[in-house]
Design an enzyme around this catalytic site. Structure first.
Site, PDB file in Angstrom:
ATOM      1  N   GLY A  41      31.794  69.755  53.789  1.00  0.00           N
ATOM      2  CA  GLY A  41      31.854  68.487  53.066  1.00  0.00           C
ATOM      3  C   GLY A  41      32.871  68.568  51.942  1.00  0.00           C
ATOM      4  O   GLY A  41      32.845  69.493  51.130  1.00  0.00           O
ATOM      5  N   GLY A  43      33.662  65.665  49.923  1.00  0.00           N
ATOM      6  CA  GLY A  43      33.590  64.524  49.018  1.00  0.00           C
ATOM      7  C   GLY A  43      33.749  65.065  47.608  1.00  0.00           C
ATOM      8  O   GLY A  43      34.275  66.173  47.411  1.00  0.00           O
ATOM      9  N   HIS A 267      19.431  49.503  46.110  1.00  0.00           N
ATOM     10  CA  HIS A 267      20.282  48.985  45.031  1.00  0.00           C
ATOM     11  C   HIS A 267      20.150  47.463  44.942  1.00  0.00           C
ATOM     12  O   HIS A 267      20.228  46.777  45.959  1.00  0.00           O
ATOM     13  CB  HIS A 267      21.734  49.367  45.325  1.00  0.00           C
ATOM     14  CG  HIS A 267      22.643  49.247  44.152  1.00  0.00           C
ATOM     15  ND1 HIS A 267      22.873  48.053  43.515  1.00  0.00           N
ATOM     16  CD2 HIS A 267      23.371  50.170  43.493  1.00  0.00           C
ATOM     17  CE1 HIS A 267      23.713  48.265  42.516  1.00  0.00           C
ATOM     18  NE2 HIS A 267      24.028  49.536  42.479  1.00  0.00           N
ATOM     19  N   SER A 285      29.141  46.354  42.677  1.00  0.00           N
ATOM     20  CA  SER A 285      28.844  47.405  41.702  1.00  0.00           C
ATOM     21  C   SER A 285      27.869  46.955  40.611  1.00  0.00           C
ATOM     22  O   SER A 285      27.900  45.820  40.138  1.00  0.00           O
ATOM     23  CB  SER A 285      30.144  47.840  41.035  1.00  0.00           C
ATOM     24  OG  SER A 285      29.851  48.593  39.883  1.00  0.00           O
ATOM     25  N   ARG A 338      17.726  50.356  38.536  1.00  0.00           N
ATOM     26  CA  ARG A 338      17.855  49.729  39.857  1.00  0.00           C
ATOM     27  C   ARG A 338      16.521  49.476  40.542  1.00  0.00           C
ATOM     28  O   ARG A 338      16.347  48.438  41.176  1.00  0.00           O
ATOM     29  CB  ARG A 338      18.701  50.640  40.750  1.00  0.00           C
ATOM     30  CG  ARG A 338      20.100  50.731  40.237  1.00  0.00           C
ATOM     31  CD  ARG A 338      20.922  51.726  40.985  1.00  0.00           C
ATOM     32  NE  ARG A 338      22.274  51.678  40.461  1.00  0.00           N
ATOM     33  CZ  ARG A 338      23.258  52.463  40.856  1.00  0.00           C
ATOM     34  NH1 ARG A 338      23.040  53.362  41.784  1.00  0.00           N
ATOM     35  NH2 ARG A 338      24.453  52.348  40.335  1.00  0.00           N
ATOM     36  N   GLU A 454      24.997  64.772  46.616  1.00  0.00           N
ATOM     37  CA  GLU A 454      23.889  63.910  47.054  1.00  0.00           C
ATOM     38  C   GLU A 454      23.009  64.598  48.089  1.00  0.00           C
ATOM     39  O   GLU A 454      21.841  64.228  48.264  1.00  0.00           O
ATOM     40  CB  GLU A 454      24.449  62.579  47.596  1.00  0.00           C
ATOM     41  CG  GLU A 454      23.362  61.546  47.808  1.00  0.00           C
ATOM     42  CD  GLU A 454      23.876  60.180  48.238  1.00  0.00           C
ATOM     43  OE1 GLU A 454      25.052  59.863  47.980  1.00  0.00           O
ATOM     44  OE2 GLU A 454      23.080  59.429  48.835  1.00  0.00           O
ATOM     45  N   ARG A 464      17.678  57.150  40.656  1.00  0.00           N
ATOM     46  CA  ARG A 464      18.913  57.577  39.998  1.00  0.00           C
ATOM     47  C   ARG A 464      19.466  56.457  39.136  1.00  0.00           C
ATOM     48  O   ARG A 464      19.509  55.306  39.561  1.00  0.00           O
ATOM     49  CB  ARG A 464      19.956  57.967  41.043  1.00  0.00           C
ATOM     50  CG  ARG A 464      21.306  58.257  40.443  1.00  0.00           C
ATOM     51  CD  ARG A 464      22.273  58.750  41.477  1.00  0.00           C
ATOM     52  NE  ARG A 464      22.728  57.742  42.400  1.00  0.00           N
ATOM     53  CZ  ARG A 464      23.689  56.847  42.152  1.00  0.00           C
ATOM     54  NH1 ARG A 464      24.274  56.801  40.968  1.00  0.00           N
ATOM     55  NH2 ARG A 464      24.060  55.980  43.082  1.00  0.00           N
ATOM     56  N   LEU A 470      28.088  60.533  40.635  1.00  0.00           N
ATOM     57  CA  LEU A 470      29.409  61.163  40.536  1.00  0.00           C
ATOM     58  C   LEU A 470      29.344  62.291  39.516  1.00  0.00           C
ATOM     59  O   LEU A 470      29.918  63.366  39.700  1.00  0.00           O
ATOM     60  CB  LEU A 470      30.466  60.129  40.132  1.00  0.00           C
ATOM     61  CG  LEU A 470      30.627  58.925  41.074  1.00  0.00           C
ATOM     62  CD1 LEU A 470      31.768  58.031  40.606  1.00  0.00           C
ATOM     63  CD2 LEU A 470      30.887  59.372  42.507  1.00  0.00           C
TER      64      LEU A 470
HETATM   65  C1  LIG Z   1      29.173  51.677  47.771  1.00  0.00           C
HETATM   66  C2  LIG Z   1      28.771  52.781  46.851  1.00  0.00           C
HETATM   67  C3  LIG Z   1      29.179  52.791  45.536  1.00  0.00           C
HETATM   68  C4  LIG Z   1      28.812  53.814  44.674  1.00  0.00           C
HETATM   69  N1  LIG Z   1      29.220  53.783  43.380  1.00  0.00           N
HETATM   70  C5  LIG Z   1      28.870  54.789  42.549  1.00  0.00           C
HETATM   71  C6  LIG Z   1      29.309  54.792  41.202  1.00  0.00           C
HETATM   72  O1  LIG Z   1      30.007  53.906  40.758  1.00  0.00           O
HETATM   73  N2  LIG Z   1      28.935  55.828  40.424  1.00  0.00           N
HETATM   74  C7  LIG Z   1      28.162  56.852  40.879  1.00  0.00           C
HETATM   75  O2  LIG Z   1      27.872  57.774  40.122  1.00  0.00           O
HETATM   76  N3  LIG Z   1      27.761  56.877  42.171  1.00  0.00           N
HETATM   77  C8  LIG Z   1      28.089  55.884  43.010  1.00  0.00           C
HETATM   78  N4  LIG Z   1      27.665  55.906  44.301  1.00  0.00           N
HETATM   79  C9  LIG Z   1      27.022  57.123  44.830  1.00  0.00           C
HETATM   80  C10 LIG Z   1      28.089  58.204  45.071  1.00  0.00           C
HETATM   81  O3  LIG Z   1      29.260  57.605  45.558  1.00  0.00           O
HETATM   82  C11 LIG Z   1      27.657  59.266  46.052  1.00  0.00           C
HETATM   83  O4  LIG Z   1      26.375  59.719  45.745  1.00  0.00           O
HETATM   84  C12 LIG Z   1      28.596  60.457  46.003  1.00  0.00           C
HETATM   85  O5  LIG Z   1      29.929  60.046  46.145  1.00  0.00           O
HETATM   86  C13 LIG Z   1      28.251  61.473  47.079  1.00  0.00           C
HETATM   87  O6  LIG Z   1      29.221  62.494  47.018  1.00  0.00           O
HETATM   88  P1  LIG Z   1      29.060  63.787  47.886  1.00  0.00           P
HETATM   89  O7  LIG Z   1      30.266  64.625  47.643  1.00  0.00           O
HETATM   90  O8  LIG Z   1      27.738  64.406  47.664  1.00  0.00           O
HETATM   91  O9  LIG Z   1      29.061  63.273  49.400  1.00  0.00           O
HETATM   92  P2  LIG Z   1      30.141  62.343  50.243  1.00  0.00           P
HETATM   93  O10 LIG Z   1      31.167  61.732  49.395  1.00  0.00           O
HETATM   94  O11 LIG Z   1      29.287  61.516  51.105  1.00  0.00           O
HETATM   95  O12 LIG Z   1      30.870  63.426  51.103  1.00  0.00           O
HETATM   96  C14 LIG Z   1      30.272  64.018  52.231  1.00  0.00           C
HETATM   97  C15 LIG Z   1      31.273  64.959  52.853  1.00  0.00           C
HETATM   98  O13 LIG Z   1      30.592  65.722  53.844  1.00  0.00           O
HETATM   99  C16 LIG Z   1      31.320  65.686  55.062  1.00  0.00           C
HETATM  100  N5  LIG Z   1      30.312  65.882  56.103  1.00  0.00           N
HETATM  101  C17 LIG Z   1      29.128  65.257  56.253  1.00  0.00           C
HETATM  102  N6  LIG Z   1      28.457  65.795  57.295  1.00  0.00           N
HETATM  103  C18 LIG Z   1      29.250  66.772  57.787  1.00  0.00           C
HETATM  104  C19 LIG Z   1      29.100  67.692  58.860  1.00  0.00           C
HETATM  105  N7  LIG Z   1      27.995  67.751  59.596  1.00  0.00           N
HETATM  106  N8  LIG Z   1      30.142  68.531  59.112  1.00  0.00           N
HETATM  107  C20 LIG Z   1      31.273  68.498  58.359  1.00  0.00           C
HETATM  108  N9  LIG Z   1      31.441  67.665  57.321  1.00  0.00           N
HETATM  109  C21 LIG Z   1      30.430  66.822  57.060  1.00  0.00           C
HETATM  110  C22 LIG Z   1      32.055  64.385  55.062  1.00  0.00           C
HETATM  111  O14 LIG Z   1      33.174  64.481  55.903  1.00  0.00           O
HETATM  112  C23 LIG Z   1      32.438  64.289  53.568  1.00  0.00           C
HETATM  113  O15 LIG Z   1      33.593  65.058  53.351  1.00  0.00           O
HETATM  114  C24 LIG Z   1      28.007  54.868  45.160  1.00  0.00           C
HETATM  115  C25 LIG Z   1      27.578  54.869  46.481  1.00  0.00           C
HETATM  116  C26 LIG Z   1      27.928  53.813  47.323  1.00  0.00           C
HETATM  117  C27 LIG Z   1      27.371  53.786  48.701  1.00  0.00           C
END
Ligand SMILES: Cc1cc2nc3c(=O)[nH]c(=O)nc-3n(C[C@H](O)[C@H](O)[C@H](O)COP(=O)(O)OP(=O)(O)OC[C@H]3O[C@@H](n4cnc5c(N)ncnc54)[C@H](O)[C@@H]3O)c2cc1C
Length: 667
Positions: A41, A43, A267, A285, A338, A454, A464, A470
């Site tokens: 992952g 992200g 949300h 948002s 929320r 997450e 949350r 983030l």
């Molecule tokens: C529309 C929206 C708006 C948001 N706005 C906000 C905000 O303004 N502020 C805030 O704090 N939070 C916000 N959030 C929440 C926040 O965006 C997420 O909780 C956060 O970005 C998650 O980040 P992460 O790195 O944990 O996972 P993600 O960004 O989901 O990344 C997951 C990664 O894992 C990889 N992956 C998944 N499964 C596999 C697998 N089996 N094999 C290989 N790779 C895999 C994907 O390719 C990706 O690279 C928002 C959420 C949404 C839905």
């Protein structure tokens, strides 16, 4: 049942992290070059971890199913990221951020982790600014802040409505530097399908090259899961359509406990669903609640006329509007957390006051803010006796500067101009507070297997606060994991490369290949989406915003029936050794069908209402969530034993030494 050890260090809460860092084992730079780490992952959580671990000198292999880390779901984050910098001078501090987060999570998070999160929050902003992230600035050039729900200060840093995208670009640049140096080997378009354990420790993964279909073995001294949340178990959610639980669920099946699966965030401000053929929901948002006022008609006859298209919101007089959040929660008004805002919207809509044809929508109205900002601008510009049109024009320009891209997105989807008529919004599944259980080191119950962002059960308890995901993902990746993983890896400096030709890798690979072949050869009658939608319906109707014992018991039964039917009748077109999105989805939905059942089981066992988990049997006289601290002040961590229904409950008792356990009130 056992009691889990969270490995929280001794000492006063404000010193724990410092004491911990002073005492952990370190790996010297020369030895780091001999150690491999897999990060699944990329992200914000995984990307920041991969970049930092590589910068420290470890050999990192990073995996993502998209074609670039830039496409991770994190890119969708709109509103902002919290940090206790107190730039606004409004009384913020690490303690307040800690306090707000524990209270916002309805006292179901681990104090020590949350305090550490608050402590490192300021450093995240410094790091991102150094990377060039273009945070919004005020007139004097200083970083600007705005407010999010559940707090009384402004601590949210933002980049228009694209904060996640900008943070991800910063993180991606940091990763690219390491990719260019050869310290990160990036595997785009690769999906991890299982973790491999050798002698009880996580030592590698099995991944599928999504373009060629090839099954690959990758080994490492430690594995980090950063694969995001499982909100898509509801089928419709604000998550990216590819977001899935496979990695988290597969590690659960290999021994990592899964914590609080029923803690999910609905949300309050999403564009309402419009029909049965929709595959995704769109978030508006939370930052919009800074200026937007939420209301429904006060008179039922007006609500009915609106639902029938006979009346427009702009035709309803001020005194005939019910600004129900301001009425019920005068202290926090439209900025309640929320869970509270979502339930209040549902309550009004269930009572018949909803405002679109389905009766499942409330208004988010900017008219007052446009007039307020317009009048202020007119004064600044020295306009005497400006007309209403002039004020409106000036006010709309301010709103556009703050939220322009969100307004444009709304107009494109709904085909209504939100500057002129209120937006319609309704709650939707958005975020999962539950996830893989981790200790203070972010290590799961499997040695050498870490989980961040997450995907872990995180610091947010049962709810949350906005802009804290983030913060947590980047805290984990930039500032926490790089320390804690070193303490573990210090014992591995003499281990040498982990071979991939061991029986453990053979067995894991065989299991994956057998399952993929089954999907292709099954030639059933129903598509993967058919089952995913069925699961989503059960989840939303019986395990959604309000839950009760009867519905949850039925849900458990129904989900297991859907799962049984899936394994008999699912149809997956195409072949194994090619790009095959239906095959990818089949594996993911198979995992959701198990996770959904555990989710309902967890919700059934938690006989209290807290945060996003609202049990209709446990409600105060005025309709608020009623917690049961005597019996449920614990993290529920489930151990897989072969079937979700037979999962074993382990408890991590939560202790509140620095924050008094109180009934949450936003009145
Ligand atoms: C529309 C929206 C708006 C948001 N706005 C906000 C905000 O303004 N502020 C805030 O704090 N939070 C916000 N959030 C929440 C926040 O965006 C997420 O909780 C956060 O970005 C998650 O980040 P992460 O790195 O944990 O996972 P993600 O960004 O989901 O990344 C997951 C990664 O894992 C990889 N992956 C998944 N499964 C596999 C697998 N089996 N094999 C290989 N790779 C895999 C994907 O390719 C990706 O690279 C928002 C959420 C949404 C839905």
């Amino acid at each position: 049942m056992t009691t889990l050890n969270s490995r929280v260090p001794e000492g006063p809460i404000k010193d724990k992290w410092t004491i911990y860092k002073d005492k952990i084992n370190l790996v010297n730079p020369a030895n780091k070059r001999n150690i491999d780490i897999i990060v699944v992952g990329t992200g914000l959580a995984g990307g920041s971890a991969a970049a930092t671990l590589a910068e420290l000198g470890y050999n990192v292999k990073a995996f993502a199913y998209q074609d670039s880390p830039r496409r991770a779901h994190s890119i969708a984050a709109q509103g902002g990221i919290n940090a206790a910098k107190n730039y606004m001078g409004d009384g913020d501090s690490n303690y307040r951020l800690f306090y707000d987060t524990v209270k916002g999570g309805d006292y179901r998070s681990r104090e020590a982790n949350v305090h550490r999160l608050a402590e490192v929050s300021g450093a995240i902003i410094d790091q991102c600014v150094a990377q060039g992230v273009p945070f919004a600035r005020d007139y004097g050039g200083l970083l600007d802040n705005r407010s999010f729900g559940g707090v009384l200060v402004s601590r949210t840093f933002y980049a228009k409505g694209q904060t996640g995208q900008q943070l991800l670009l910063g993180c991606y640049s940091a990763m690219n530097r390491q990719i260019a140096r050869g310290k990160i080997e990036m595997f785009n378009r690769h999906e991890m399908l299982d973790v491999v354990k050798v002698d009880g420790k996580a030592r590698g993964i099995i991944a599928r090259d999504l373009v060629t279909g090839e099954i690959e073995r990758h080994s490492a001294h430690a594995v980090v899961i950063a694969t995001g949340g499982y909100g898509n178990v509801y089928f419709l959610s604000t998550n990216a359509m590819g977001s899935n639980a496979t990695a988290a669920w597969k590690v659960h099946k290999k021994g990592a406990f899964f914590a609080n699966p029923c803690f999910t965030q609905i949300h309050p401000t999403c564009i309402p669903r419009s029909g049965d053929y929709q595959s995704k929901l769109t978030l508006m948002s939370e930052s919009l609640r800074n200026d937007g006022r939420i209301w429904v008609p006060a008179k039922i006859e007006d609500a009915k006329a609106i639902q029938q298209g006979k009346l427009k919101p702009t035709e309803i007089a001020e005194e005939d509007r019910d600004y129900y959040l301001e009425r019920r929660y005068p202290a926090f008004g439209n900025l309640v957390p929320r869970d509270v805002a979502s339930r209040a919207a549902k309550e009004r809509c269930d009572a018949g006051f909803g405002v679109n044809a389905t009766g499942e929508a409330v208004y988010l109205d900017f008219a007052a803010a446009i007039q307020r900002y317009g009048s202020e601008k007119a004064k600044i510009q020295g306009l005497h006796n400006p007309s209403k049109e002039e004020i409106t024009k000036l006010g709309e320009a301010v709103i556009e500067a703050k939220y322009g891209n969100l307004f444009q997105m709304y107009e494109k989807i709904v085909d209504e101009n939100p500057y002129k008529t209120p937006m319609m919004i309704y709650p939707a599944t958005h975020y999962t507070m539950g996830g893989v259980w981790v200790d203070y080191n972010l290590m799961t119950t499997v040695p050498g297997l870490y989980c961040i962002g997450e995907a872990n059960f995180s610091d947010h308890g049962a709810n949350r606060l906005g802009a804290s995901a983030l913060m947590q993902g980047l805290a984990d990746g930039y500032f926490v994991l790089p320390y804690t993983i070193g303490d573990y890896l210090a014992d591995d400096i003499r281990t040498g490369k982990i071979p991939t030709d061991s029986p453990e890798f053979d067995a894991a690979e065989k299991e994956i290949k057998d399952k993929l072949e089954f999907f292709i050869n099954n030639k059933g009658t129903h598509s993967v989406d058919y089952y995913h939608k069925k699961l989503g319906n059960v989840m939303w109707n019986k395990v959604g915003m309000a839950r009760n014992a009867k519905g949850l018991t039925e849900a458990i039964e129904e989900i297991s029936e859907i799962r049984e039917d899936f394994w008999k009748n699912v149809k997956v077109p195409g072949n194994l050794n090619e790009l095959n999105p239906e095959l990818e989805k089949a594996g993911r939905v198979a995992d959701f069908l198990e996770l959904g059942e555990l989710f309902a089981k967890d919700a059934l066992h938690r006989e209290e209402s807290c945060g996003g988990h609202f049990r209709e049997e446990h409600v105060t006289e005025d309709g608020e969530a009623k917690r049961d601290d005597a019996n449920f002040a614990y993290v529920a961590a489930w151990e897989y034993t072969g079937k979700p229904s037979e999962a074993i409950l382990h408890k991590e008792q939560l202790e509140f030494k620095d924050i008094e356990l109180k009934t949450r009130s936003y009145k």
